[in-house]
Design a protein around this motif. Structure first.
Motif, PDB file in Angstrom:
ATOM      1  N   PRO A 245      -2.842 -27.843 -31.080  1.00  0.00           N
ATOM      2  CA  PRO A 245      -1.994 -26.872 -30.383  1.00  0.00           C
ATOM      3  C   PRO A 245      -2.821 -25.931 -29.515  1.00  0.00           C
ATOM      4  CG  PRO A 245      -2.169 -26.335 -32.726  1.00  0.00           C
ATOM      5  CD  PRO A 245      -2.801 -27.680 -32.544  1.00  0.00           C
ATOM      6  N   VAL A 246      -2.235 -25.504 -28.422  1.00  0.00           N
ATOM      7  CA  VAL A 246      -2.901 -24.626 -27.464  1.00  0.00           C
ATOM      8  C   VAL A 246      -2.347 -23.211 -27.617  1.00  0.00           C
ATOM      9  CG1 VAL A 246      -3.319 -24.172 -25.017  1.00  0.00           C
ATOM     10  CG2 VAL A 246      -3.253 -26.530 -25.864  1.00  0.00           C
ATOM     11  N   ILE A 247      -3.248 -22.218 -27.618  1.00  0.00           N
ATOM     12  CA  ILE A 247      -2.804 -20.827 -27.669  1.00  0.00           C
ATOM     13  C   ILE A 247      -1.966 -20.546 -26.429  1.00  0.00           C
ATOM     14  CG2 ILE A 247      -3.554 -18.415 -27.614  1.00  0.00           C
ATOM     15  CD1 ILE A 247      -6.090 -19.244 -29.057  1.00  0.00           C
ATOM     16  N   PRO A 248      -0.760 -20.004 -26.588  1.00  0.00           N
ATOM     17  CA  PRO A 248       0.065 -19.688 -25.414  1.00  0.00           C
ATOM     18  C   PRO A 248      -0.717 -18.838 -24.406  1.00  0.00           C
ATOM     19  CG  PRO A 248       1.335 -19.417 -27.422  1.00  0.00           C
ATOM     20  CD  PRO A 248      -0.080 -19.671 -27.849  1.00  0.00           C
ATOM     21  N   THR A 249      -0.652 -19.221 -23.131  1.00  0.00           N
ATOM     22  CA  THR A 249      -1.464 -18.556 -22.112  1.00  0.00           C
ATOM     23  C   THR A 249      -1.040 -17.107 -21.879  1.00  0.00           C
ATOM     24  OG1 THR A 249       0.007 -19.467 -20.415  1.00  0.00           O
ATOM     25  CG2 THR A 249      -2.008 -20.690 -20.902  1.00  0.00           C
TER      26      THR A 249
ATOM     27  N   VAL B  56      -6.743 -24.285 -33.265  1.00  0.00           N
ATOM     28  CA  VAL B  56      -6.102 -24.155 -31.960  1.00  0.00           C
ATOM     29  C   VAL B  56      -7.129 -24.370 -30.857  1.00  0.00           C
ATOM     30  CG1 VAL B  56      -4.290 -22.572 -32.722  1.00  0.00           C
ATOM     31  CG2 VAL B  56      -6.488 -21.647 -31.956  1.00  0.00           C
ATOM     32  N   TRP B  57      -6.630 -24.581 -29.654  1.00  0.00           N
ATOM     33  CA  TRP B  57      -7.484 -24.684 -28.471  1.00  0.00           C
ATOM     34  C   TRP B  57      -7.206 -23.484 -27.575  1.00  0.00           C
ATOM     35  CZ3 TRP B  57     -11.660 -27.074 -26.899  1.00  0.00           C
ATOM     36  CH2 TRP B  57     -11.973 -27.091 -25.539  1.00  0.00           C
TER      37      TRP B  57
ATOM     38  N   ARG C 166     -16.776 -26.785 -27.967  1.00  0.00           N
ATOM     39  CA  ARG C 166     -16.110 -26.797 -26.663  1.00  0.00           C
ATOM     40  C   ARG C 166     -15.627 -28.179 -26.252  1.00  0.00           C
ATOM     41  NH1 ARG C 166     -20.621 -22.382 -24.799  1.00  0.00           N
ATOM     42  NH2 ARG C 166     -19.546 -20.624 -25.813  1.00  0.00           N
ATOM     43  N   THR C 167     -15.467 -29.053 -27.252  1.00  0.00           N
ATOM     44  CA  THR C 167     -14.861 -30.364 -27.031  1.00  0.00           C
ATOM     45  C   THR C 167     -13.460 -30.349 -27.619  1.00  0.00           C
ATOM     46  OG1 THR C 167     -17.011 -31.488 -27.129  1.00  0.00           O
ATOM     47  CG2 THR C 167     -15.039 -32.836 -27.478  1.00  0.00           C
ATOM     48  N   LYS C 168     -12.468 -30.555 -26.792  1.00  0.00           N
ATOM     49  CA  LYS C 168     -11.083 -30.445 -27.237  1.00  0.00           C
ATOM     50  C   LYS C 168     -10.651 -31.687 -28.012  1.00  0.00           C
ATOM     51  CE  LYS C 168      -6.388 -29.611 -25.549  1.00  0.00           C
ATOM     52  NZ  LYS C 168      -5.537 -29.432 -24.356  1.00  0.00           N
TER      53      LYS C 168
ATOM     54  N   PHE D  17       3.478 -18.896 -33.002  1.00  0.00           N
ATOM     55  CA  PHE D  17       2.074 -18.500 -33.001  1.00  0.00           C
ATOM     56  C   PHE D  17       2.022 -16.983 -33.123  1.00  0.00           C
ATOM     57  CE2 PHE D  17      -1.593 -16.884 -30.584  1.00  0.00           C
ATOM     58  CZ  PHE D  17      -2.631 -17.475 -31.302  1.00  0.00           C
ATOM     59  N   ILE D  18       1.255 -16.482 -34.107  1.00  0.00           N
ATOM     60  CA  ILE D  18       1.190 -15.043 -34.329  1.00  0.00           C
ATOM     61  C   ILE D  18      -0.028 -14.440 -33.636  1.00  0.00           C
ATOM     62  CG2 ILE D  18       1.184 -13.196 -36.038  1.00  0.00           C
ATOM     63  CD1 ILE D  18       2.366 -15.181 -38.059  1.00  0.00           C
TER      64      ILE D  18
END
Length: 202
Positions: free
Chosen positions: A44-48, A153-154, A37-39, A87-88
């Motif tokens: 890359p961030v998963i699209p919200t 990914v985050w 849980r440390t970024k 992102f798939i």
């Protein structure tokens, strides 16, 4: 409660639990959870707007070609054209820690275990439970090169690290062509995966 049958992806194995979020092994101590849980920087961030549950971009499809290395099993295919660097979906399974002592590793023989953090020995195993991403095959024996890749990914909603599946971006071996509708999504499992399998056959 387990997901209703009508909310499962088509062709999902009925005996396998389907996950919309990761499950967590009891082996994850507070130290492991802190690392999870440390970024990291530049991740890359998963699209919200990514929905939880069955992914509309892919379809699990039985393999019936005698020349395919996984004939008689299944693969993951695109349901629409996917552009380079798209992102798939997230690779979801049981997040676990690798034993650091002489204890046996229950994930050592799994063909669905991905390394998430080599330094801390954290992996994601979709052998006994997971989502559609577990059906992604290696490109060897199917195509000249992969068209997708696993990339860390985050997950902003869960505030933790994970593994995602992405269409290869322009400039990589996919040469920016993306993935066409109906095409199998293929990655490279890596030399370590095949090396370990060959050693096991000796």
């Amino acid at each position: 409660m387990p997901p209703k049958q009508d909310t499962l992806p088509k062709n999902w194995p009925p005996i396998l639990p389907y996950l919309r979020a990761p499950s967590y092994s009891k082996s994850l101590t507070p130290t492991y959870l802190s690392a999870l849980r440390t970024k990291p920087q530049d991740i890359p961030v998963i699209p919200t707007n990514t929905p939880r549950g069955p992914c509309q971009l892919v379809r699990i499809t039985p393999i019936t070609s005698p020349s395919h290395p996984t004939n008689g099993q299944s693969g993951l295919f695109a349901t629409r054209d996917l552009k380079p660097a798209t992102f798939i979906l997230q690779y979801i399974g049981e997040i676990h820690a690798t034993p650091s002592n002489s204890d046996p590793d229950p994930h050592a023989e799994s063909n669905y275990d991905l390394s998430l953090d080599r330094e801390h020995g954290i992996g994601i195993d979709a052998d006994k439970r997971g989502n559609e991403a577990r059906f992604i095959n290696d490109y060897r024996g199917v195509a000249e090169r992969p068209n997708a890749e696993f990339r860390e990914v985050w997950d902003e909603r869960r505030k933790e690290r994970g593994m995602g599946v992405w269409v290869l971006p322009e400039g990589k071996s996919g040469k920016g062509r993306g993935i066409r509708r109906g095409e199998e999504i293929l990655v490279s499992y890596g030399r370590g995966f095949w090396g370990a399998r060959r050693e096991g056959e000796v």
